[in-house]
Scaffold this motif. Sequence first.
Motif, PDB file in Angstrom:
ATOM      1  N   GLU A  76       0.802  -1.213   0.000  1.00  0.00           N
ATOM      2  CA  GLU A  76       0.000   0.000   0.000  1.00  0.00           C
ATOM      3  C   GLU A  76       0.841   1.272   0.000  1.00  0.00           C
ATOM      4  O   GLU A  76       1.988   1.276   0.435  1.00  0.00           O
ATOM      5  CB  GLU A  76      -0.925   0.036   1.224  1.00  0.00           C
ATOM      6  N   ILE A  79      -1.287  -0.296  12.762  1.00  0.00           N
ATOM      7  CA  ILE A  79      -2.493   0.534  12.876  1.00  0.00           C
ATOM      8  C   ILE A  79      -3.500   0.152  11.800  1.00  0.00           C
ATOM      9  O   ILE A  79      -4.698   0.075  12.044  1.00  0.00           O
ATOM     10  CB  ILE A  79      -2.114   2.032  12.780  1.00  0.00           C
ATOM     11  N   PHE A  80      -2.993  -0.120  10.593  1.00  0.00           N
ATOM     12  CA  PHE A  80      -3.899  -0.429   9.485  1.00  0.00           C
ATOM     13  C   PHE A  80      -3.974  -1.918   9.162  1.00  0.00           C
ATOM     14  O   PHE A  80      -4.514  -2.287   8.111  1.00  0.00           O
ATOM     15  CB  PHE A  80      -3.486   0.365   8.238  1.00  0.00           C
ATOM     16  N   ASN A  81      -3.404  -2.764  10.039  1.00  0.00           N
ATOM     17  CA  ASN A  81      -3.464  -4.204   9.811  1.00  0.00           C
ATOM     18  C   ASN A  81      -2.967  -4.613   8.436  1.00  0.00           C
ATOM     19  O   ASN A  81      -3.700  -5.218   7.647  1.00  0.00           O
ATOM     20  CB  ASN A  81      -4.903  -4.718   9.962  1.00  0.00           C
ATOM     21  N   ARG A 121     -16.887   7.128   6.705  1.00  0.00           N
ATOM     22  CA  ARG A 121     -15.639   7.740   7.134  1.00  0.00           C
ATOM     23  C   ARG A 121     -14.631   6.655   7.463  1.00  0.00           C
ATOM     24  O   ARG A 121     -14.979   5.638   8.070  1.00  0.00           O
ATOM     25  CB  ARG A 121     -15.909   8.539   8.401  1.00  0.00           C
ATOM     26  N   VAL A 122     -13.406   6.863   7.040  1.00  0.00           N
ATOM     27  CA  VAL A 122     -12.369   5.873   7.339  1.00  0.00           C
ATOM     28  C   VAL A 122     -11.464   6.435   8.422  1.00  0.00           C
ATOM     29  O   VAL A 122     -10.869   7.498   8.262  1.00  0.00           O
ATOM     30  CB  VAL A 122     -11.562   5.532   6.069  1.00  0.00           C
ATOM     31  N   GLU A 123     -11.408   5.725   9.513  1.00  0.00           N
ATOM     32  CA  GLU A 123     -10.626   6.186  10.650  1.00  0.00           C
ATOM     33  C   GLU A 123      -9.150   6.306  10.287  1.00  0.00           C
ATOM     34  O   GLU A 123      -8.585   5.423   9.632  1.00  0.00           O
ATOM     35  CB  GLU A 123     -10.789   5.196  11.817  1.00  0.00           C
ATOM     36  N   VAL A 157      -5.801   4.234  -5.666  1.00  0.00           N
ATOM     37  CA  VAL A 157      -6.236   5.118  -4.600  1.00  0.00           C
ATOM     38  C   VAL A 157      -5.242   5.012  -3.440  1.00  0.00           C
ATOM     39  O   VAL A 157      -4.781   3.921  -3.115  1.00  0.00           O
ATOM     40  CB  VAL A 157      -7.645   4.706  -4.112  1.00  0.00           C
ATOM     41  N   ALA A 158      -4.890   6.140  -2.849  1.00  0.00           N
ATOM     42  CA  ALA A 158      -4.058   6.127  -1.640  1.00  0.00           C
ATOM     43  C   ALA A 158      -4.742   6.963  -0.570  1.00  0.00           C
ATOM     44  O   ALA A 158      -5.316   8.014  -0.862  1.00  0.00           O
ATOM     45  CB  ALA A 158      -2.675   6.700  -1.949  1.00  0.00           C
ATOM     46  N   LEU A 159      -4.683   6.474   0.659  1.00  0.00           N
ATOM     47  CA  LEU A 159      -5.307   7.218   1.748  1.00  0.00           C
ATOM     48  C   LEU A 159      -4.390   8.347   2.198  1.00  0.00           C
ATOM     49  O   LEU A 159      -3.166   8.196   2.222  1.00  0.00           O
ATOM     50  CB  LEU A 159      -5.585   6.306   2.939  1.00  0.00           C
ATOM     51  N   THR A 195      -4.365   8.837  18.102  1.00  0.00           N
ATOM     52  CA  THR A 195      -5.399   8.227  18.927  1.00  0.00           C
ATOM     53  C   THR A 195      -5.452   6.722  18.698  1.00  0.00           C
ATOM     54  O   THR A 195      -5.528   5.925  19.640  1.00  0.00           O
ATOM     55  CB  THR A 195      -6.770   8.830  18.578  1.00  0.00           C
ATOM     56  N   MET A 196      -5.402   6.326  17.423  1.00  0.00           N
ATOM     57  CA  MET A 196      -5.467   4.904  17.100  1.00  0.00           C
ATOM     58  C   MET A 196      -4.264   4.176  17.686  1.00  0.00           C
ATOM     59  O   MET A 196      -4.379   3.061  18.177  1.00  0.00           O
ATOM     60  CB  MET A 196      -5.513   4.713  15.576  1.00  0.00           C
TER      61      MET A 196
END
Lengths: 104, 174, 684
Positions: free
Chosen positions: C560, C604-606, C653-655, C668-670, C679-680
């Motif tokens: 990713e 965090i994003f598994n 919404r994507v945390e 697509v890239a976040l 926080t996460m």
Amino acid sequence: MGKKVFVNKANITLEGPFTVERAKELHLLLVERLDGMPEQAGGGAIDLCRVVDIDACGCQLLALFLENLKRRGAAPMLTAVPPAVRERIVTLGFGELLALQPEP
Amino acid sequence: MQTAQGSAVEQLTADGGAEYLTFTLGSESYGIDILKVQEIRGYDCVTRIANTPAFIKGVINLRGVIVPIVDLRIKFNVGEATYHEFTVVIIINVLNKVVGIVVDGVSDVVALPAQSIKPAPELGASLDTRYITGLGTLNDEMLILVDIEKLIGSDELQIVDSTVDNTQKEAVNL
Amino acid sequence: MTTPSGETNSVDLNRFNQVFFEECAENLAEMEQILISLGDREPDPEQMNAIFRAAHSIKGGAGIFGFNDMTVVTHVMESLLDRLRNQEIPFAPEMIDLFLEAGDAIAMQLAGHREGKAVDQEVIDGVRARLQQAIDAGGRATAPGLPADHAEGAPPPQEELLPRRCRLAFTPDPEIFARGIRMESIISELAELAEPGEFHSSARLMDVPELAEVDPERCLTRWEFTMLTRASREQILDVFMFVADEEQLQIEEDEPVDRRTPEGEPAPEQGIVPAAGRRAYDSNETAPGAFGRRGNETEASFRVNVTKVDQLVNQVGELLITQAMLSQIAVGLDPILHETLQRGLVQLERNTRDLQGSVMSIRLVPISIVFNRFPRLVRDIAAKLGKQVELKTTGDSTELDRGLIEKIADPLGHLVRNALDHGLETPETRAACGKNPTGTLQLSASQVGGRIVIDVIDDGAGLNRERILAKALECGIPCSEAMSDEEVWQLIFAPGFSTASEVTDLSGRGVGMDVVIKNVQAIGGRVQIASEAGKGARFTISLPLTLAILEGLSVAVGEEKFIIPLNVVIESLQPKPEQLKSVNGREVVQVRGEYLPILKLHRIFNLEAEVIEPQRGILVLVEADGERGAILVDALLDEQQVVVKSIETNYRRVEGSAGATILGDGRVALILDLPELFTMHKKL
């Protein structure tokens, strides 16, 4: 909606508001009447008794109609002009162009 | 041809029938209202999104628009969730959302007259009865008609954000 | 005379009506701005004229465009202003409020025409009646011989101009009828300026085509007006402000019989002088010290439909993606064989960025647009609450995206209301605490890095820790005594939280501060609170500069790619083993004596990442909202401008993400949202 009322060949009665909102419709009506007018018909009258409102656009259209009639040799006059319409025509300065007769 | 079909559809719609896009999930055949289908495309370039259920495969770029991809095979635990050049994504447009669903295969577009559609009984289909509008018959085979709008909007799929308040609270109580 | 019936329904007219609506809104805003600036003072002649002009323009425009209802209030208002201006009526401070209310009534009518909102006729009638009352009362009070003590500096009453004969030739735009402009209104207004019975209008046909060939909506008429008038040239020009362009109107003025030439000023030239167009009356406003927006308008501008600008922004965004894609393809090409291509691509990149910068700047508007609403709000609320408040604004010219402006106005208004209602004390309480009885509310805006920071600062009582905690407990909001002040302050943003002991008309409209934070977060912003008991509170809203494009660092984690906003990046480094420590079981990196938590994106994003051990990867040091950390990634890819796309359009919404973007390869890239990532990370 204004309707065409053919009283006779020489006289025209106009109806309803004579304003820009109806300009296209009125234009078609007058063009139709122009072609229907016999040449050299002399007098004739344009009866405004059923006209409820007139604006600058309406005045201009009426003036153009009259000028076109003149070109064809006819010189009809505006008759039975309601007071409000008369006042508006004067305010707008079309009294002369429309050959508005002095108030009786 | 086109016009003939068009008028046929109109006729059908008038008596409650419609055209359906049929697809397979495992051994079952499903149909969805063709008017809800935007396009069909292959499966590629999916960007994973963290902390989502396994059936949310991620998002793709559909001509500049970001579209989530749901694998119904995983969601309903049917078929085999493999991805190759023949994997098909049906792009659905419902509830003002564009969503892609992955199915085993797209079969055909069929017109079903209203009288041939029977109400859905409580049956052992992989899909919950809530999302089934009825059963049709096609070549002696049963066709399960899916209320795709309801399915996409459901809490189960978690595509539409119905839990705004909760996330809000979390954000606030940092 | 019959009144022209209602508005025309033609769709074509909307475009022209829009111009009137905008002009009208601007005039209202200008009027309000002046009135507010007055406080209780009497307007000076300049200001009085500016107010009058605004009211007059609205009335004129409304008449011309057929919004007759809007002329009713403006007409009475104009009469009152005119008498004030001529000192026939003494000024009273209550009039300011009355004018403000009249402005509101007109604004309501405007909204009625513009957006189809409901118009409360009672309000309109009420305001109108009270304006009339003021005229009548004033007339009685000062009937004969007004004391001349404040005549100094006042504008010369119109009566001082001697009547003179004017001839006007008006050749209108051929589109004048199609634009829905009512010549009868213009002419009537002009006639009003003339001495009784001294007005003559005459229409002439410029051409008489064959009737069948005539376009009935096209104006072939020109007008000539002759009048005896005391009105100034400016007053005459004002009548034509919406309809005449330069050279369409010619004015010929005769010398008055007994004309007194003003000292030092040459007599105006004789003969026909082409009049400046619709803004002719502005000429004296551009003089130094002139009041009103037009005085500041030095560069020419024109209105553009917002959707066109948005379309432009989107297209530039797409262009940026295409350009990135081409650059990426070119990387794989032999630089020697394709030298020309490479050079062209570099040029393309530069051009694209320049274009993007220019396009984005179109969308930027000064925050004063929002700030300007507050003097009125503060004045009204303070009056209702019996509080004394001085409003200060700084950084009014700070620019931000117009999309943001619209969305920040409400939350900001809420914070202002909140500060007035709960923050600032009553004059008595303040005096008892040894403070200035007049509280201060400060709004300030500035650009800090890639963000816009807006502060709402009051010198009131500050937030009350105990009361907030007690209230939170009562509302069932999770909290504890052990929370830091910062955390306690954030409790007020929880849904359902409200500390006001009684629901007030102002802040307690059933919506709480949770709406503020929700709205701010929706546009990628954050709210921070600082407070000191007895000293005051500071609410800080921080917003991205623009919603559309972001400078980012693309990084790879496994398969990713992610975008880290460049404005949070401090530096990147490959950590040495001795820099890596463990504190309370959490991995940290020691950088220049500071221990920063390591945020492992793959955890965090598994994700499956190539690098799991920090010493083998790259750490990107970031800072957001005063918090620092080190993000562990596999590799740094590129610094690039990315077009921010919403994930929420089609998905929830994507945390941890502040949106997404499309990379040059079409994937697509976040885009990472750092505060959320922190926080996460803490929750892991």
